[in-house]
Scaffold this motif. Structure first.
Motif, PDB file in Angstrom:
ATOM      1  N   ARG A 202       0.905  -1.324  -0.036  1.00 26.81           N
ATOM      2  CA  ARG A 202      -0.096   0.037   0.080  1.00 26.81           C
ATOM      3  C   ARG A 202       0.908   1.315   0.165  1.00 26.81           C
ATOM      4  O   ARG A 202       1.799   1.382   0.882  1.00 26.81           O
ATOM      5  CB  ARG A 202      -0.861   0.019   1.200  1.00 26.81           C
ATOM      6  N   ALA A 203       0.643   2.316  -0.916  1.00 28.69           N
ATOM      7  CA  ALA A 203       1.466   3.349  -0.969  1.00 28.69           C
ATOM      8  C   ALA A 203       0.993   4.297   0.115  1.00 28.69           C
ATOM      9  O   ALA A 203      -0.276   4.395   0.435  1.00 28.69           O
ATOM     10  CB  ALA A 203       1.271   4.001  -2.364  1.00 28.69           C
ATOM     11  N   ILE A 204       1.902   5.067   0.505  1.00 30.30           N
ATOM     12  CA  ILE A 204       1.617   6.070   1.604  1.00 30.30           C
ATOM     13  C   ILE A 204       1.318   7.468   1.030  1.00 30.30           C
ATOM     14  O   ILE A 204       2.449   7.930   0.555  1.00 30.30           O
ATOM     15  CB  ILE A 204       2.623   6.175   2.398  1.00 30.30           C
ATOM     16  N   SER A 205       0.178   8.019   0.998  1.00 35.29           N
ATOM     17  CA  SER A 205      -0.174   9.207   0.015  1.00 35.29           C
ATOM     18  C   SER A 205       0.800  10.408   0.623  1.00 35.29           C
ATOM     19  O   SER A 205       1.008  11.178  -0.273  1.00 35.29           O
ATOM     20  CB  SER A 205      -1.519   9.144   0.170  1.00 35.29           C
ATOM     21  N   THR A 206       1.235  10.329   1.857  1.00 35.00           N
ATOM     22  CA  THR A 206       1.891  11.783   2.248  1.00 35.00           C
ATOM     23  C   THR A 206       3.143  11.546   2.259  1.00 35.00           C
ATOM     24  O   THR A 206       3.918  12.411   2.671  1.00 35.00           O
ATOM     25  CB  THR A 206       1.236  11.988   3.692  1.00 35.00           C
ATOM     26  N   ALA A 207       3.816  10.528   1.924  1.00 32.92           N
ATOM     27  CA  ALA A 207       5.285  10.444   1.880  1.00 32.92           C
ATOM     28  C   ALA A 207       5.971  11.128   0.778  1.00 32.92           C
ATOM     29  O   ALA A 207       5.310  11.432  -0.235  1.00 32.92           O
ATOM     30  CB  ALA A 207       5.442   8.687   1.572  1.00 32.92           C
ATOM     31  N   GLN A 208       7.176  11.516   1.348  1.00 32.21           N
ATOM     32  CA  GLN A 208       8.125  12.337   0.383  1.00 32.21           C
ATOM     33  C   GLN A 208       9.440  11.412   0.430  1.00 32.21           C
ATOM     34  O   GLN A 208      10.324  11.646   1.415  1.00 32.21           O
ATOM     35  CB  GLN A 208       8.324  13.588   1.121  1.00 32.21           C
ATOM     36  N   PRO A 209       9.496  10.504  -0.441  1.00 35.08           N
ATOM     37  CA  PRO A 209      10.596   9.590  -0.536  1.00 35.08           C
ATOM     38  C   PRO A 209      11.996  10.540  -0.572  1.00 35.08           C
ATOM     39  O   PRO A 209      13.057  10.069   0.012  1.00 35.08           O
ATOM     40  CB  PRO A 209      10.603   8.840  -1.681  1.00 35.08           C
ATOM     41  N   MET A 210      12.241  11.561  -1.433  1.00 35.97           N
ATOM     42  CA  MET A 210      13.165  12.410  -1.194  1.00 35.97           C
ATOM     43  C   MET A 210      13.742  12.780   0.158  1.00 35.97           C
ATOM     44  O   MET A 210      14.865  12.805   0.733  1.00 35.97           O
ATOM     45  CB  MET A 210      13.101  13.633  -2.219  1.00 35.97           C
ATOM     46  N   LEU A 211      12.561  13.375   0.993  1.00 38.16           N
ATOM     47  CA  LEU A 211      12.982  13.702   2.178  1.00 38.16           C
ATOM     48  C   LEU A 211      13.410  12.425   3.049  1.00 38.16           C
ATOM     49  O   LEU A 211      14.335  12.422   3.832  1.00 38.16           O
ATOM     50  CB  LEU A 211      11.809  14.152   2.939  1.00 38.16           C
ATOM     51  N   ALA A 212      12.762  11.101   2.942  1.00 37.89           N
ATOM     52  CA  ALA A 212      13.188   9.933   3.388  1.00 37.89           C
ATOM     53  C   ALA A 212      14.559   9.731   3.416  1.00 37.89           C
ATOM     54  O   ALA A 212      15.200   9.296   4.421  1.00 37.89           O
ATOM     55  CB  ALA A 212      11.915   9.179   3.308  1.00 37.89           C
ATOM     56  N   SER A 213      14.874   9.753   2.093  1.00 41.82           N
ATOM     57  CA  SER A 213      16.297   9.515   1.844  1.00 41.82           C
ATOM     58  C   SER A 213      17.347  10.466   2.528  1.00 41.82           C
ATOM     59  O   SER A 213      18.388   9.851   3.211  1.00 41.82           O
ATOM     60  CB  SER A 213      16.647   9.550   0.503  1.00 41.82           C
ATOM     61  N   TYR A 214      16.782  11.735   2.535  1.00 42.75           N
ATOM     62  CA  TYR A 214      17.988  12.673   3.407  1.00 42.75           C
ATOM     63  C   TYR A 214      17.888  12.402   4.781  1.00 42.75           C
ATOM     64  O   TYR A 214      19.069  12.233   5.492  1.00 42.75           O
ATOM     65  CB  TYR A 214      17.345  13.989   3.087  1.00 42.75           C
ATOM     66  N   VAL A 215      16.628  12.042   5.453  1.00 37.70           N
ATOM     67  CA  VAL A 215      16.614  11.865   6.939  1.00 37.70           C
ATOM     68  C   VAL A 215      17.411  10.741   7.188  1.00 37.70           C
ATOM     69  O   VAL A 215      17.985  10.364   8.219  1.00 37.70           O
ATOM     70  CB  VAL A 215      15.105  11.790   7.328  1.00 37.70           C
ATOM     71  N   GLU A 216      17.438   9.498   6.436  1.00 35.57           N
ATOM     72  CA  GLU A 216      17.833   8.333   6.835  1.00 35.57           C
ATOM     73  C   GLU A 216      19.479   8.651   6.391  1.00 35.57           C
ATOM     74  O   GLU A 216      20.051   7.843   7.513  1.00 35.57           O
ATOM     75  CB  GLU A 216      17.604   7.318   5.509  1.00 35.57           C
ATOM     76  N   SER A 217      19.992   9.195   5.675  1.00 34.33           N
ATOM     77  CA  SER A 217      21.208   9.570   5.893  1.00 34.33           C
ATOM     78  C   SER A 217      21.935  10.043   7.017  1.00 34.33           C
ATOM     79  O   SER A 217      22.896   9.889   7.459  1.00 34.33           O
ATOM     80  CB  SER A 217      21.681  10.368   4.506  1.00 34.33           C
ATOM     81  N   ARG A 218      20.953  11.022   7.817  1.00 33.49           N
ATOM     82  CA  ARG A 218      21.361  11.727   8.812  1.00 33.49           C
ATOM     83  C   ARG A 218      21.224  10.631  10.239  1.00 33.49           C
ATOM     84  O   ARG A 218      22.018  10.653  10.711  1.00 33.49           O
ATOM     85  CB  ARG A 218      20.556  12.934   9.313  1.00 33.49           C
TER      86      ARG A 218
END
Length: 341
Positions: A202-218
């Motif tokens: 199921r897709a998460i409609s509010t997700a921002q994968p680009m932001l997720a990638s940045y946050v994960e790197s931190r």
């Protein structure tokens, strides 16, 4: 081994305790947990102490479902920085995989494993110490919060196919069925949530994968939780110093032991509590004193001194000059003096 957990795990504990007729402060004292852990969600406290608190609370109140009551009030806020990377994933499955990767940042004693077979997905939870040390309440709180995180990723009501607990059933199962929305199996071989594989897509409609990638790197920069005793003490000293409550007794409360154990463990690491405290104070002091606009009274409070005069004496003894001298341009000389100290 002393496993630590963020005190955010006890978010809403006080109100839940009062709602079932027990005094939260009295229960914290009984479990030998610091009272101020309810005020700062980022403090580290002993997993064993939290397990003891939950079990004692359930027994004192007669609320067998105490852990689930606490889980019901929790959400992403209890995960701290981990929540940022979880909720911005593209799909529910990716979010749960991220949770499994970084759950150790929240709880050093918890591990999640995701098993995909045909059209079923099993999210199994393991708590360090096994069933001998992981209590009923801590297990139900942890798995209940995993369930709540998954449910919050869906725009509509979601329920799993099955929920399993390795411990024996409570006298009444009504609360458990209502919380999970499905039948709950007790005396199982594992603690787990079982759901449809399609739920994970199921897709998460509010997700921002680009932001997720940045946050994960931190979040990766946070790295593995410290295992050595001196590193655990050092981390707690950094967290507790600004509050002016950084004593060896307070550190012992957070680690769920006594001061003698701290001294002995640090001796085994070839250091002392005083040495760690002084080193952390020095590191913070150099940064604070560089700011010429910061009042000395504020610096004294942030370094855990009761008075500005105590800060002045400590600074001169540590760096070989006054704070005014440091700010007046003697930084290189005083840094060299500190290195020789």
């Amino acid at each position: 081994m002393t496993d630590l957990i963020r005190s955010a795990s006890l978010t809403h504990y006080a109100e839940i305790a009062r709602s079932v007729g027990i005094d939260p402060k009295a229960m914290l004292k009984q479990a030998r947990l610091p009272l101020h852990c309810l005020e700062n969600p980022d403090l580290r406290i002993a997993v064993a102490g939290v397990r003891r608190l939950l079990e004692d609370s359930a027994k004192a109140s007669g609320a067998e479902e105490f852990g689930l009551r606490l889980a019901e009030r929790g959400g992403f806020s209890t995960l701290g920085p981990v929540a940022l990377v979880v909720r911005e994933q593209a799909t529910v499955g990716a979010a749960i995989e991220a949770l499994a990767r970084y759950i150790h940042i929240q709880d050093e004693a918890m591990r999640l494993e995701i098993d995909r077979r045909d059209d079923l997905v099993t999210i199994a939870m393991f708590l360090r110490g096994g069933h001998q040390r992981a209590t009923r309440q801590s297990t139900e709180l942890a798995l209940g919060r995993v369930h709540r995180i998954i449910a919050m990723l869906f725009p509509e009501q979601w329920r799993p196919l099955e929920v399993h607990f390795a411990h024996a059933p409570p006298r009444r199962r009504t609360y458990h069925r209502k919380f999970f929305g499905c039948e709950v199996t007790f005396n199982s071989e594992f603690d787990a949530i079982v759901c449809h594989a399609t739920d994970m897509n199921r897709a998460i409609s509010t997700a921002q994968p680009m932001l997720a990638s940045y946050v994960e790197s931190r979040i990766r920069e946070i790295g593995p939780r410290p295992e050595a005793w001196d590193d655990k003490v050092r981390e707690l000293v950094r967290a507790l110093l600004p509050g002016g409550n950084c004593t060896i007794e307070t550190i012992a409360e957070h680690l769920g032991c006594d001061r003698r154990t701290i001294h002995r463990r640090l001796r085994e690491c070839s250091t002392t509590f005083s040495a760690i405290l002084d080193a952390e104070r020095s590191d913070i002091a150099m940064r604070l004193v560089e700011d010429g606009n910061r009042p000395l009274k504020e610096i004294a409070e942030l370094l855990g001194f009761s008075a500005q005069s105590a800060l002045a004496r400590w600074f001169r003894g540590r760096f070989g000059c006054s704070i005014t001298g440091w700010r007046g341009g003697n930084r290189q000389r005083t840094v060299a003096a500190a290195a020789r100290w």
